[in-house]
Design a protein around this motif. Structure first.
Motif, PDB file in Angstrom:
ATOM      1  N   ILE A 150      26.257  73.896 -79.847  1.00 21.39           N
ATOM      2  CA  ILE A 150      26.575  73.739 -81.264  1.00 21.39           C
ATOM      3  C   ILE A 150      26.641  75.081 -81.966  1.00 21.39           C
ATOM      4  O   ILE A 150      27.512  75.315 -82.815  1.00 21.39           O
ATOM      5  CB  ILE A 150      25.536  72.815 -81.933  1.00 21.39           C
ATOM      6  N   GLN A 151      25.736  75.995 -81.622  1.00 22.67           N
ATOM      7  CA  GLN A 151      25.774  77.312 -82.247  1.00 22.67           C
ATOM      8  C   GLN A 151      27.054  78.059 -81.893  1.00 22.67           C
ATOM      9  O   GLN A 151      27.523  78.899 -82.657  1.00 22.67           O
ATOM     10  CB  GLN A 151      24.545  78.124 -81.839  1.00 22.67           C
ATOM     11  N   ARG A 152      27.629  77.755 -80.737  1.00 23.22           N
ATOM     12  CA  ARG A 152      28.891  78.362 -80.340  1.00 23.22           C
ATOM     13  C   ARG A 152      30.100  77.578 -80.845  1.00 23.22           C
ATOM     14  O   ARG A 152      31.183  78.147 -81.037  1.00 23.22           O
ATOM     15  CB  ARG A 152      28.942  78.491 -78.815  1.00 23.22           C
ATOM     16  N   HIS A 153      29.932  76.266 -81.054  1.00 19.93           N
ATOM     17  CA  HIS A 153      31.027  75.400 -81.515  1.00 19.93           C
ATOM     18  C   HIS A 153      30.467  74.508 -82.617  1.00 19.93           C
ATOM     19  O   HIS A 153      30.201  73.321 -82.408  1.00 19.93           O
ATOM     20  CB  HIS A 153      31.580  74.566 -80.363  1.00 19.93           C
ATOM     21  N   ILE A 154      30.313  75.064 -83.801  1.00 19.88           N
ATOM     22  CA  ILE A 154      29.575  74.436 -84.888  1.00 19.88           C
ATOM     23  C   ILE A 154      30.232  73.160 -85.404  1.00 19.88           C
ATOM     24  O   ILE A 154      29.562  72.292 -85.991  1.00 19.88           O
ATOM     25  CB  ILE A 154      29.389  75.450 -86.054  1.00 19.88           C
ATOM     26  N   LEU A 155      31.541  72.994 -85.184  1.00 19.13           N
ATOM     27  CA  LEU A 155      32.262  71.830 -85.704  1.00 19.13           C
ATOM     28  C   LEU A 155      32.358  70.674 -84.718  1.00 19.13           C
ATOM     29  O   LEU A 155      33.056  69.696 -84.990  1.00 19.13           O
ATOM     30  CB  LEU A 155      33.679  72.235 -86.129  1.00 19.13           C
ATOM     31  N   CYS A 156      31.658  70.758 -83.601  1.00 21.57           N
ATOM     32  CA  CYS A 156      31.746  69.723 -82.564  1.00 21.57           C
ATOM     33  C   CYS A 156      30.832  68.552 -82.935  1.00 21.57           C
ATOM     34  O   CYS A 156      29.640  68.559 -82.645  1.00 21.57           O
ATOM     35  CB  CYS A 156      31.352  70.300 -81.205  1.00 21.57           C
ATOM     36  N   ASP A 157      31.387  67.531 -83.568  1.00 30.48           N
ATOM     37  CA  ASP A 157      30.563  66.394 -83.996  1.00 30.48           C
ATOM     38  C   ASP A 157      30.015  65.612 -82.806  1.00 30.48           C
ATOM     39  O   ASP A 157      28.938  65.012 -82.889  1.00 30.48           O
ATOM     40  CB  ASP A 157      31.362  65.470 -84.922  1.00 30.48           C
ATOM     41  N   GLU A 158      30.725  65.636 -81.680  1.00 30.56           N
ATOM     42  CA  GLU A 158      30.228  64.950 -80.484  1.00 30.56           C
ATOM     43  C   GLU A 158      28.903  65.553 -80.020  1.00 30.56           C
ATOM     44  O   GLU A 158      27.967  64.829 -79.646  1.00 30.56           O
ATOM     45  CB  GLU A 158      31.266  65.042 -79.357  1.00 30.56           C
ATOM     46  N   ALA A 159      28.807  66.884 -80.062  1.00 27.93           N
ATOM     47  CA  ALA A 159      27.566  67.550 -79.648  1.00 27.93           C
ATOM     48  C   ALA A 159      26.443  67.279 -80.650  1.00 27.93           C
ATOM     49  O   ALA A 159      25.285  67.100 -80.261  1.00 27.93           O
ATOM     50  CB  ALA A 159      27.805  69.055 -79.505  1.00 27.93           C
ATOM     51  N   TRP A 160      26.769  67.251 -81.947  1.00 18.65           N
ATOM     52  CA  TRP A 160      25.754  66.943 -82.957  1.00 18.65           C
ATOM     53  C   TRP A 160      25.184  65.548 -82.738  1.00 18.65           C
ATOM     54  O   TRP A 160      23.973  65.329 -82.844  1.00 18.65           O
ATOM     55  CB  TRP A 160      26.363  67.054 -84.358  1.00 18.65           C
TER      56      TRP A 160
ATOM     57  N   ASP B 278      35.626  78.538 -87.393  1.00 14.71           N
ATOM     58  CA  ASP B 278      34.768  77.341 -87.399  1.00 14.71           C
ATOM     59  C   ASP B 278      33.564  77.529 -88.312  1.00 14.71           C
ATOM     60  O   ASP B 278      33.214  76.627 -89.084  1.00 14.71           O
ATOM     61  CB  ASP B 278      34.303  77.030 -85.975  1.00 14.71           C
ATOM     62  N   ARG B 279      32.919  78.686 -88.222  1.00 16.86           N
ATOM     63  CA  ARG B 279      31.756  78.941 -89.074  1.00 16.86           C
ATOM     64  C   ARG B 279      32.150  78.975 -90.547  1.00 16.86           C
ATOM     65  O   ARG B 279      31.415  78.485 -91.412  1.00 16.86           O
ATOM     66  CB  ARG B 279      31.093  80.268 -88.675  1.00 16.86           C
ATOM     67  N   HIS B 280      33.299  79.555 -90.822  1.00 19.42           N
ATOM     68  CA  HIS B 280      33.786  79.627 -92.200  1.00 19.42           C
ATOM     69  C   HIS B 280      34.050  78.220 -92.736  1.00 19.42           C
ATOM     70  O   HIS B 280      33.688  77.886 -93.870  1.00 19.42           O
ATOM     71  CB  HIS B 280      35.055  80.465 -92.253  1.00 19.42           C
ATOM     72  N   ALA B 281      34.663  77.366 -91.894  1.00 19.88           N
ATOM     73  CA  ALA B 281      34.942  75.994 -92.309  1.00 19.88           C
ATOM     74  C   ALA B 281      33.649  75.200 -92.482  1.00 19.88           C
ATOM     75  O   ALA B 281      33.525  74.394 -93.409  1.00 19.88           O
ATOM     76  CB  ALA B 281      35.852  75.319 -91.282  1.00 19.88           C
TER      77      ALA B 281
ATOM     78  N   TYR C 115      28.143  63.067 -89.105  1.00 24.21           N
ATOM     79  CA  TYR C 115      28.892  62.150 -89.974  1.00 24.21           C
ATOM     80  C   TYR C 115      29.637  62.905 -91.063  1.00 24.21           C
ATOM     81  O   TYR C 115      30.725  62.502 -91.475  1.00 24.21           O
ATOM     82  CB  TYR C 115      27.937  61.128 -90.585  1.00 24.21           C
ATOM     83  N   ARG C 116      29.072  64.018 -91.529  1.00 19.96           N
ATOM     84  CA  ARG C 116      29.791  64.867 -92.486  1.00 19.96           C
ATOM     85  C   ARG C 116      31.048  65.436 -91.853  1.00 19.96           C
ATOM     86  O   ARG C 116      32.100  65.551 -92.494  1.00 19.96           O
ATOM     87  CB  ARG C 116      28.905  66.010 -92.966  1.00 19.96           C
ATOM     88  N   LEU C 117      30.959  65.805 -90.589  1.00 18.24           N
ATOM     89  CA  LEU C 117      32.101  66.390 -89.889  1.00 18.24           C
ATOM     90  C   LEU C 117      33.179  65.357 -89.595  1.00 18.24           C
ATOM     91  O   LEU C 117      34.373  65.676 -89.571  1.00 18.24           O
ATOM     92  CB  LEU C 117      31.639  67.045 -88.581  1.00 18.24           C
ATOM     93  N   ASN C 118      32.764  64.129 -89.340  1.00 17.24           N
ATOM     94  CA  ASN C 118      33.723  63.097 -88.946  1.00 17.24           C
ATOM     95  C   ASN C 118      33.258  61.748 -89.485  1.00 17.24           C
ATOM     96  O   ASN C 118      32.355  61.127 -88.937  1.00 17.24           O
ATOM     97  CB  ASN C 118      33.833  63.054 -87.416  1.00 17.24           C
ATOM     98  N   LYS C 119      33.885  61.328 -90.588  1.00 19.49           N
ATOM     99  CA  LYS C 119      33.496  60.060 -91.211  1.00 19.49           C
ATOM    100  C   LYS C 119      33.842  58.854 -90.352  1.00 19.49           C
ATOM    101  O   LYS C 119      33.409  57.737 -90.637  1.00 19.49           O
ATOM    102  CB  LYS C 119      34.199  59.916 -92.576  1.00 19.49           C
TER     103      LYS C 119
END
Length: 391
Positions: A135-145, A75-78, A169-173
């Motif tokens: 978020i720090q544990r699941h960086i790609l979670c757009d719902e949490a952002w 996830d961090r790499h992505a 919005y960057r994570l999920n258009k």
């Protein structure tokens, strides 16, 4: 051969093989994983990826409670290679800054669920800490952002909300809630050109309301930031390898009981202090004053969203946006009417109750009559309604 039948490296115990791999970087670990099946199995070791995560993303990662370190690294790499095709306005900081020493990072709980519960119970500062940890544990979670941005927005900290919403919005258009909330934050900050861009984009992405916005790109466009990272052959190889590794997740969903130990004294004192400061300010009228150009832009948005309300009279988002826009024009009686309608649509919406309370507060500052406030609270004297309205 390295299959263990002919001696050599293949006969090394897993512990020693791991000690070799832990000193490599990820591209070399990827190469080592192709040597044989046993090395591939060792290269999936959770503790190995914990060490690699700390090496590549900061030593603080060691303290995180992460059920799957390989997934964490992926996830961090992505996230690091996420295209910078969406950016916030120039007045917004590029990256969100997390608070240090967050105790929730090491707690084995479903932090997203805890954050939602804290938000619903109006514990905004605590909710922000919990969501930051998630978020720090699941960086790609757009719902949490999005939820973190919403928490900051409801806490009147729109500059902190915007980086969260832009990231979501960057994570999920397709996350239209992030787009809408970015528009609301821009209205709150009196950034009308940016607000027009985001809110009209929200209308344009909704099939029911797209016809309300001109198809020409007449809105002020927020420039995209070109990506500063060009994928290399090594990156591509690592991507392919990481995408093939899947480990079973074992997420603990235990939800602790939350103590309602917070009182409103500190919160009330804060507002009383700010209220006195505003009263004593020499530029009192300027704080709420609007330029004619800003009013024209806002009125144009109000007209479009009133048309949208006729199409969807039960859409709470449209009523909240209309209330915010009317507040920006200092039309607090109209904004209260829209927030009251929002509460009638969803009596459990913290955002609606919070904005309704703030509209009453703004009315006091403007010298408006608030006799309707007591009448409203009396008419809606439920346990939830009384608590939310009084808060």
């Amino acid at each position: 051969k390295m299959d263990g039948s002919t001696g050599g490296w293949g006969l090394l115990p897993d512990e020693l093989t791991w000690k070799v791999l832990v000193h490599l970087d990820v591209p070399n670990v990827a190469s080592a994983a192709t040597v044989c099946k046993r090395w591939h199995q060792v290269s999936c070791d959770d503790f190995l990826w914990r060490q690699l995560s700390a090496k590549d993303f900061g030593s603080a990662c060691i303290l995180f409670h992460v059920p799957n370190w390989l997934q964490f690294y992926k996830d961090r790499h992505a996230f690091k290679r996420l295209p910078q095709d969406v950016s916030g306005p120039a007045w917004v900081q590029e990256e969100y800054v997390f608070k240090d020493d967050n105790a929730y990072l090491c707690k084995p709980v479903d932090l997203l669920a805890v954050g939602k519960q804290l938000f619903e119970e109006c514990h905004l500062n605590e909710a922000a800490l919990v969501l930051e940890a998630h978020i720090q544990r699941h960086i790609l979670c757009d719902e949490a952002w999005v939820l973190l941005g919403k928490v900051h927005q409801e806490n009147n900290m729109d500059p902190n909300a915007m980086p969260c919403l832009v990231t979501a919005y960057r994570l999920n258009k397709n996350n239209k809630e992030a787009l809408m909330l970015m528009g609301v934050s821009c209205v709150n900050e009196y950034r009308n050109e940016d607000a027009t861009y985001y809110l009209e984009s929200w209308l344009r992405q909704s099939p029911d309301y797209a016809h309300l916005v001109q198809n020409t790109e007449d809105a002020a466009s927020v420039p995209a930031v070109p990506s500063s990272h060009t994928p290399s052959a090594t990156d591509t190889a690592v991507d392919e390898l990481l995408s093939g590794w899947k480990l079973p997740e074992n997420v603990t969903t235990w939800l602790p009981s939350l103590d309602d130990s917070d009182n409103l004294d500190d919160y009330s004192s804060k507002w009383a202090e700010e209220f006195r400061a505003i009263q004593n300010a020499s530029n009192f009228e300027d704080i709420f004053g609007q330029t004619s150009a800003r009013e024209e832009t806002t009125e144009a948005l109000v007209s479009k969203f009133r048309a949208a309300e006729l199409i969807s009279p039960k859409n709470i988002d449209i009523k909240l946006i209309l209330g915010v826009l009317c507040s920006a024009m200092s039309d607090f009686s109209e904004s209260r009417a829209y927030f009251e309608k929002a509460v009638q649509v969803d009596a459990f919406s913290y955002s609606a109750w919070n904005k309704l309370g703030m509209s009453f507060f703004a009315s006091i500052l403007k010298g408006c009559s608030c006799s309707s406030c007591n009448l409203y609270i009396t008419q809606h004297d439920t346990s939830l309604g009384a608590t939310r309205a009084n808060n």
